[in-house]
Design an enzyme around this catalytic site. Structure first.
Site, PDB file in Angstrom:
ATOM      1  N   GLY A 119       0.849  -1.191   0.000  1.00 52.52           N
ATOM      2  CA  GLY A 119       0.000   0.000   0.000  1.00 52.52           C
ATOM      3  C   GLY A 119       0.883   1.239   0.000  1.00 52.52           C
TER       4      GLY A 119
ATOM      5  N   GLY B 164       6.463  -1.959   3.425  1.00 49.04           N
ATOM      6  CA  GLY B 164       5.988  -2.246   4.777  1.00 49.04           C
ATOM      7  C   GLY B 164       6.324  -3.684   5.149  1.00 49.04           C
TER       8      GLY B 164
ATOM      9  N   GLY C 122       5.059  -6.942   4.701  1.00 48.46           N
ATOM     10  CA  GLY C 122       5.197  -8.034   3.738  1.00 48.46           C
ATOM     11  C   GLY C 122       6.379  -7.788   2.819  1.00 48.46           C
TER      12      GLY C 122
ATOM     13  N   THR D  56       5.098   2.974   5.748  1.00 50.02           N
ATOM     14  CA  THR D  56       3.710   2.573   5.998  1.00 50.02           C
ATOM     15  C   THR D  56       3.036   3.568   6.932  1.00 50.02           C
ATOM     16  OG1 THR D  56       2.203   0.996   7.061  1.00 50.02           O
ATOM     17  CG2 THR D  56       4.451   0.903   7.803  1.00 50.02           C
TER      18      THR D  56
ATOM     19  N   ASP E 171       0.867   2.669   8.863  1.00 48.33           N
ATOM     20  CA  ASP E 171       0.487   1.897  10.058  1.00 48.33           C
ATOM     21  C   ASP E 171       1.510   2.002  11.196  1.00 48.33           C
ATOM     22  OD1 ASP E 171      -1.589   1.102   8.441  1.00 48.33           O
ATOM     23  OD2 ASP E 171      -0.703  -0.833   7.935  1.00 48.33           O
TER      24      ASP E 171
HETATM   25  O1  F6P Z   1      -0.949  -0.928   5.261  1.00 51.06           O
HETATM   26  C1  F6P Z   1      -1.500   0.279   4.913  1.00 51.06           C
HETATM   27  C2  F6P Z   1      -2.987   0.170   4.826  1.00 51.06           C
HETATM   28  O2  F6P Z   1      -3.503   1.407   4.420  1.00 51.06           O
HETATM   29  C3  F6P Z   1      -3.681  -0.314   6.090  1.00 51.06           C
HETATM   30  O3  F6P Z   1      -3.832   0.706   7.045  1.00 51.06           O
HETATM   31  C4  F6P Z   1      -4.983  -0.827   5.535  1.00 51.06           C
HETATM   32  O4  F6P Z   1      -5.527  -1.817   6.374  1.00 51.06           O
HETATM   33  C5  F6P Z   1      -4.569  -1.408   4.215  1.00 51.06           C
HETATM   34  O5  F6P Z   1      -3.362  -0.785   3.855  1.00 51.06           O
HETATM   35  C6  F6P Z   1      -5.563  -1.204   3.107  1.00 51.06           C
HETATM   36  O6  F6P Z   1      -5.118  -1.943   2.022  1.00 51.06           O
HETATM   37  P1  F6P Z   1      -5.620  -1.766   0.534  1.00 51.06           P
HETATM   38  O7  F6P Z   1      -5.040  -0.497   0.002  1.00 51.06           O
HETATM   39  O8  F6P Z   1      -5.106  -2.955  -0.170  1.00 51.06           O
HETATM   40  O9  F6P Z   1      -7.126  -1.666   0.589  1.00 51.06           O
END
Ligand code: F6P
Length: 357
Positions: A11, A111, A113, A134, A136
């Protein structure tokens, strides 16, 4: 001539471009002759040989730009050893593309992974240096990731805006904050936005305690209550379920997310009108804030220096206010959680914030 590959994986977040610019500027400034190759859309670009040579033009004017000039995607670590739909060995393909381009180093901005895959490639013999990205802030081995502070700014802005309308209407409002399985973003945005209740995955909640906090505010004459809920928040009851039982519950889950379950429970228990706001991916979007611009530039410069020193197999990290290097093998596969005993939690409680515990 040095040849460096670069990719942004998982992400996206704010300051990815600032961090890449930091790496490039540091190496270019050293006077070493260098070529940069940008792999498109994360590890996919490395697997399928989708790349382009980057020039100084690519890095001009991107310090303040959100997103990533390389594109990003998720390539789950879980299945990285499995062949793709055409039988291609993904790890072997990444290695071959690295060797074909005669790279001296691969720079990975990622991040959790993505760091695991970076470690795997390092174990497979590639020279890898990574940077912690990230919103997070859940990466082990670093006190802070870039993107986090900018996301805190966005989420706080949402809580600020909700405050005024909640006050006008005398409502209970839930703001659902991203953060995956950890509560850093919700905790920080919640405190910055003056949330009355903050629910994070690390502290399972009791709905009764949340309702008590709302009633106590009613009794004190407060017209509204602001609840910051992490997307990964979990009730005490659910936290006690086995993995299998929890999976079963989620398979038949009728709510779009945990916030709606909490909203319904509050409405049922104490009859309050509750509204839910989910800012979602807005939290990852837009320009990096000044903190992240500086932070990502510093991390980028230090990553560049590691490459110049030929020190590979590290993630550049931030520990006790210093930028340090941490072996990829030490961080891969570990999450950094908020400790329920952390002083920030104690202080928030001293301020009267309810965590639902
Ligand atoms: O890891 C970053 C993040 O934005 C998390 O906070 C969220 O749970 C996830 O990615 C959302 O993922 P995606 O963009 O695949 O919907």
């Amino acid at each position: 001539m040095m040849r460096i590959g670069m990719l942004t994986s998982g992400g996206d977040c704010q300051a990815l471009n600032a961090a890449m610019r930091g790496v490039v500027k540091c190496i270019a400034h050293s006077g070493v002759e260098v070529e940069f190759y940008g792999f498109k859309n994360g590890y996919k670009g490395l697997i399928y040989g989708d790349f382009r040579m980057l020039t100084s033009k690519d890095f001009s004017g991107i310090l303040t730009k959100g997103g990533t000039i390389l594109g990003s995607s998720r390539t789950p670590f879980k299945t990285i050893r499995e062949p793709d739909e055409n039988g291609l060995d993904k790890v072997e393909a990444m290695k071959q593309n690295y060797y074909k381009l005669q790279l001296d180093c691969l720079v990975v901005l990622g991040g959790n992974g993505s760091q695991k895959t970076a470690n795997l490639l390092s174990e497979e013999g590639l020279n890898v240096v990574s940077l912690p990205k990230t919103i997070d802030n859940d990466l082990w081995g670093t006190d802070m990731t870039f993107g986090f502070q900018s996301a805190v700014d966005v989420a706080t802005g949402v809580i600020d805006n909700i405050h005024t309308t909640a006050d006008s209407h005398g409502r209970v409002f839930i703001i659902e904050v991203m953060g995956h399985k950890v509560g850093w973003l919700t905790l920080n945005a919640g405190l910055a936005g003056g949330a009355d209740v903050i629910l994070i995955p690390e502290i399972p909640y009791d709905i009764g305690k949340i309702c008590d906090a709302i009633k106590a505010r009613d009794e004190r004459g407060s017209r509204f209550t602001i609840i910051a809920v992490a997307e990964g928040a979990i009730s005490k009851k659910d936290a006690k379920l086995s993995k299998k039982e929890y999976k079963e519950k989620m398979a038949n889950y009728k709510y779009p997310s945990v916030s709606y379950e909490i909203a319904e429970a509050i409405q049922k228990n104490i009859g309050h009108e509750v509204r839910v706001t989910v800012p979602g991916h807005m939290q990852r979007g837009g320009a990096p804030d000044p903190y992240d611009r500086v932070f990502a530039s510093r991390l980028g410069a230090e990553a560049g220096q590691l490459i110049l020193n030929k020190e590979y197999g590290y993630m550049v990290a931030y520990k006790n206010r210093e930028i340090v290097k941490v072996p990829l093998s030490e961080i891969a596969g570990k999450l950094k959680y908020v400790s329920p005993d952390a002083s920030i939690i104690k202080e928030a409680k001293m301020l009267g914030v309810c965590f639902g515990d």
